[in-house]
Enzyme design. Structure first.
Site, short mmCIF file in Angstrom:
data_model
loop_
_atom_site.label_atom_id
_atom_site.label_comp_id
_atom_site.label_asym_id
_atom_site.label_seq_id
_atom_site.Cartn_x
_atom_site.Cartn_y
_atom_site.Cartn_z
N ASP A 220 0.86 -1.20 0.00
CA ASP A 220 0.00 0.00 0.00
C ASP A 220 0.90 1.25 0.00
O ASP A 220 2.05 1.18 0.40
CB ASP A 220 -0.91 0.01 1.24
CG ASP A 220 -2.12 0.93 1.07
OD1 ASP A 220 -2.28 1.52 -0.02
OD2 ASP A 220 -2.92 1.06 2.03
N GLN A 251 -0.18 11.51 -4.57
CA GLN A 251 -0.02 11.62 -3.12
C GLN A 251 1.40 11.33 -2.67
O GLN A 251 1.64 11.00 -1.51
CB GLN A 251 -0.99 10.68 -2.41
CG GLN A 251 -2.45 11.07 -2.61
CD GLN A 251 -3.37 10.20 -1.77
OE1 GLN A 251 -3.36 10.28 -0.54
NE2 GLN A 251 -4.15 9.36 -2.42
P1 ATP Z 1 -6.12 7.11 0.23
O1 ATP Z 1 -5.58 7.40 -1.14
O2 ATP Z 1 -6.44 8.36 0.95
O3 ATP Z 1 -5.27 6.14 0.98
P2 ATP Z 1 -7.86 4.93 -0.47
O4 ATP Z 1 -7.92 4.90 -1.95
O5 ATP Z 1 -6.97 3.96 0.18
O6 ATP Z 1 -7.54 6.40 -0.01
P3 ATP Z 1 -9.87 3.87 1.26
O7 ATP Z 1 -9.35 4.44 2.51
O8 ATP Z 1 -9.68 2.42 0.98
O9 ATP Z 1 -9.34 4.75 0.02
O10 ATP Z 1 -11.41 4.18 1.10
C1 ATP Z 1 -11.95 5.47 1.33
C2 ATP Z 1 -13.30 5.37 2.01
O11 ATP Z 1 -14.26 4.88 1.08
C3 ATP Z 1 -13.32 4.41 3.16
O12 ATP Z 1 -14.16 4.92 4.16
C4 ATP Z 1 -13.87 3.15 2.56
O13 ATP Z 1 -14.47 2.32 3.53
C5 ATP Z 1 -14.90 3.70 1.57
N1 ATP Z 1 -15.17 2.81 0.41
C6 ATP Z 1 -14.27 2.32 -0.44
N2 ATP Z 1 -14.87 1.58 -1.40
C7 ATP Z 1 -16.20 1.61 -1.15
C8 ATP Z 1 -17.37 1.04 -1.78
N3 ATP Z 1 -17.30 0.30 -2.87
N4 ATP Z 1 -18.57 1.32 -1.23
C9 ATP Z 1 -18.66 2.08 -0.12
N5 ATP Z 1 -17.62 2.64 0.52
C10 ATP Z 1 -16.39 2.42 0.02
MG MG Z 2 -5.31 4.19 1.44
#
Ligand code: ATP
Ligand code: MG
Length: 724
Positions: A220, A251
């Protein structure tokens, strides 16, 4: 077997990534698109559907907090079947590997980890042994050099010999330092990674074992891996295992610490069967926040390119608050936090993000004043920071030379040749004769217990303190503070440090001068000198108001440590030219783009409500400086923003709505009947502008900057101030 829980609640693209056949994958997607969520579900999918044993999985993330969260989410999804899985940060995994194969790594079984403070002290000992003058060659510079070389995978032998005497000296110290670590069985943080890399590189059989064992490797926050971390992963890669790399080039915010965005492109181009998956739906932020963040990041060149949309509603506009000054900014933030709580959110739903650590001080004071619990995440509270404690110790000694704790803290900081042995002797004399360390220094010399050099060094230290006390006795508190941090050598010591940490310490010291200047002695300190009143205030604040572990508290952190996290309400403060982007980075396009990515990271932490604040003036190093709003605010689409402005000295047009809110706000703020920035008239002092206020009811006071008479604090009930 029911596997619906592994793919329910995922969109098509996310499912495609989670349920893909075994292959190399690059998930490249913007903030809040569910990258981390996909990674977690993928792990559970591999073990439960594809039949991977947990022990064949290696998952890496960036911080301990993220690793702990990831583990608990994987456990939830897999009903606890995670035994044998390697999941952690690069450092924790490297450590685990070295423990398992200490001998092959040429380490003793009981090798010890050297944290950064220990490393610093060891380097200083080496410098002394090599007769290198620390005034000319600060230990921090060597520490920075050694770690940077290790992050690049270089041993002294790989660097060779340099024609540049300066670099040659660094190479020699690096060599001596490493020999000393090896002799003592010590491993610093950067060494953990380098050693783990070499362990595999020079032991093909062992590498082959792990290549067979780890059949799936997931990473990650890949955009922030540095050279050695990436090289380690590449070693592990082989035809029989697969990798899933998750990241967002927009990012990448650790370039200054050696992270390389290029690793993303490199990964894509090095294995031929890499399937790239892009996630484009954002689930975190309301449409306005997302639109504005996308718009901002488009100002960067050379991006890998992504689009991000949401079907969430527009949500509230992003509030941009032009504060009158930093105190006003902090009060505004606290008032809005309180408002959020009244509306049913909890304190921990609110995060306050800033560019530099030193900015927390004014915020902390405003929170404390309103008795709002807060927690500084990944850092210390202002008055507990090392450099602040050093500076306060000098100030304590000036007001009371028998303050032994302060004496011991700074007697050899910066170094002045007073070693542990000398201190031990003084301690013993102090104990036996029931005197202070200060007096024990004199006594020990009289008794001939100290050699001439040590006795001289101690005498010089006492002279320094006496001199500082004498020179500053008629100074105002903040001038006194300024003089002490300079005269003691503390400021120069931290200025000589290289890197972000030294910079932060200098800023904190400068902030202390500002704190002294803004300090208003509370009534109970009547009769005390301002210095003593200030020192007791600092001591109380350091110990006060600690949020209990499970108590809900506002989260304060730097933008860097907010990576990967999310909060319903986010405040970004100090979004001004010269602060964010900082002065230096605004002059170099590469650094400016990294700052803009940092701004993007900050904005995309917000789920429902984002506030962006900037102050027209703030106190930096005891001086008032004027900043214009950051170009980053100007780069946001105006239709996503709502301006909040409280002052009446506005040059920009206001909508009637926001003017209304401005009047209401200023009344809600304080009991003085005056608004910050308001022009006032006093029968004796003439015209001025309200700068600050405190207290309530009969006790309320305002600070006014008078055109002729300078700055004054006045009790509003008696001051006969009128609005002008
Ligand atoms: P970052 O780049 O900031 O690390 P990320 O891409 O890792 O972000 P996540 O933290 O995995 O994103 O998800 C962001 C939010 O969206 C979280 O609260 C997650 O639970 C929610 N989320 C992700 N996918 C879905 C989905 N398919 N349906 C509903 N909620 C979702
Ligand atoms: Mg993330």
């Amino acid at each position: 077997m029911d596997i619906s829980h592994l793919i329910d609640g995922l969109n098509d693209k996310q499912r495609e990534a989670v349920a893909a056949p075994s292959q190399n994958m690059l998930v490249l997607a913007g903030a809040g698109s569910g990258k981390t969520r996909v990674l977690v579900h993928r792990i559970a999918w591999l073990t439960q559907v594809e039949g991977y044993s947990p022990a064949s999985i290696l998952a890496v993330t960036f911080t301990n907090k993220a690793a702990a969260e990831m583990r608990s989410r994987v456990e939830q999804l897999s009903e606890g079947r995670t035994f044998g899985m390697w999941l952690g940060t690069f450092h924790s995994l490297a450590h685990r590997l070295l423990r398992a194969h200490a001998r092959d790594a040429k380490l003793p079984d009981d090798f010890q980890i050297l944290d950064s403070e220990d490393q610093y002290r060891l380097i200083r000992r080496i410098l002394r042994a090599m007769n290198i003058d620390e005034k000319q060659w600060p230990a921090k510079q060597f520490q920075w050099y050694i770690n940077a070389r290790k992050d690049e995978g270089q041993r002294p032998g790989d660097i060779g010999v340099s024609d540049n005497p300066n670099e040659q000296k660094h190479i020699e110290v690096y060599r001596a330092y490493q020999e000393s670590c090896d002799r003592a069985g010590l491993v610093d943080f950067a060494e953990l990674l380098l050693r783990a890399y070499e362990l595999w590189k020079f032991n093909p059989a062992l590498l082959a074992h792990y290549q067979q064992r780890f059949r799936y490797i997931l990473v990650d926050e890949f955009q922030d891996t540095n050279t050695i971390q990436y090289a380690w992963l590449r070693l592990l890669q082989c035809p029989s295992n697969h990798m899933m790399i998750v990241g967002d080039d927009d990012q990448s915010i650790y370039g200054w610490r050696g992270a390389k965005i290029e690793n993303i492109q490199d990964f894509g181009s090095n294995a031929d069967d890499v399937v790239t998956i892009r996630l484009e739906q954002n689930y975190r932020s309301s449409a306005n926040i997302l639109k504005a963040s996308n718009h901002l990041i488009e100002h960067n060149q050379g991006r890998l390119g992504k689009s991000l949309w949401t079907d969430d509603k527009d949500g509230e506009a992003i509030s941009v608050y032009a504060a009158f000054n930093d105190v006003d900014e902090a009060r505004f933030v606290v008032a809005r936090v309180q408002q959020a709580v009244e509306q049913g959110l909890s304190l921990s739903d609110c995060a306050i993000l800033y560019r530099n650590n030193a900015q927390s001080r004014v915020l902390e004071e405003a929170l404390m004043q309103e008795r709002v619990a807060y927690k500084i995440y990944g850092g210390q509270r202002f008055f507990e920071r090392l450099e602040i404690k050093h500076a306060l110790s000098y100030m304590r000694l000036i007001s009371n030379s028998s303050d032994d704790a302060s004496f011991e803290r700074v007697v050899n900081t910066p170094t002045r040749g007073i070693g542990q042995r000398t201190i031990d002797i003084m301690r013993q004399v102090a104990r036996e004769q029931q005197i202070s360390m200060w007096q024990a220094g004199i006594k020990a010399a009289e008794l001939g217990l100290l050699n001439a050099r040590a006795a001289g060094a101690v005498a010089r230290f006492r002279d320094l303190i006496a001199q500082l006390a004498e020179q500053t006795q008629h100074y105002d508190l903040h001038e006194q503070c300024d003089h002490v941090i300079k005269g003691s050598g503390l400021l120069a010591m931290f200025q000589a440090e290289k890197g972000e940490k030294g910079q932060a310490r200098v800023e904190n010291l400068e902030e202390l001068v500002t704190a002294a200047q803004q300090f208003i002695a509370p009534e109970e300190t009547e009769g005390m000198t301002p210095l003593i009143a200030f020192l007791s205030h600092a001591a109380l604040e350091a110990g006060d108001n600690q949020a209990e572990a499970d108590e809900s508290a506002v989260q304060l952190m730097t933008l860097h440590s907010a990576k990967g996290l999310e909060f319903p309400v986010v405040f970004m403060v100090g979004v001004e030219e010269g602060m964010f982007p900082s002065q230096q980075s605004s002059e170099e396009s590469g650094r400016l783009e990294e700052e803009r990515r940092l701004c993007y990271v900050g904005m995309t932490r917000a789920m429902q409500k984002l506030y962006i604040c900037h102050a027209e003036s703030r106190r930096l190093y005891g001086k008032e400086v004027f900043h214009s709003r950051s170009r980053f605010i100007r780069e946001l689409p105006s239709e996503c923003l709502e301006e909040i402005r409280l002052t009446t000295s506005v040059s920009q047009p206001l909508t009637s709505d926001s003017r209304f809110s401005s009047i209401r706000e200023s009344q809600a703020f304080g009991d003085t009947g005056f608004a910050l920035g308001q022009r006032v008239q006093h029968p004796k002092f003439g015209f001025g502008v309200v700068l600050n206020y405190e207290g309530s009811g009969q006790q309320s006071r305002v600070q006014v900057q008078f055109e002729e008479a300078g700055s004054k604090w006045l009790v509003t009930a008696y001051a006969r101030l009128e609005s002008a």
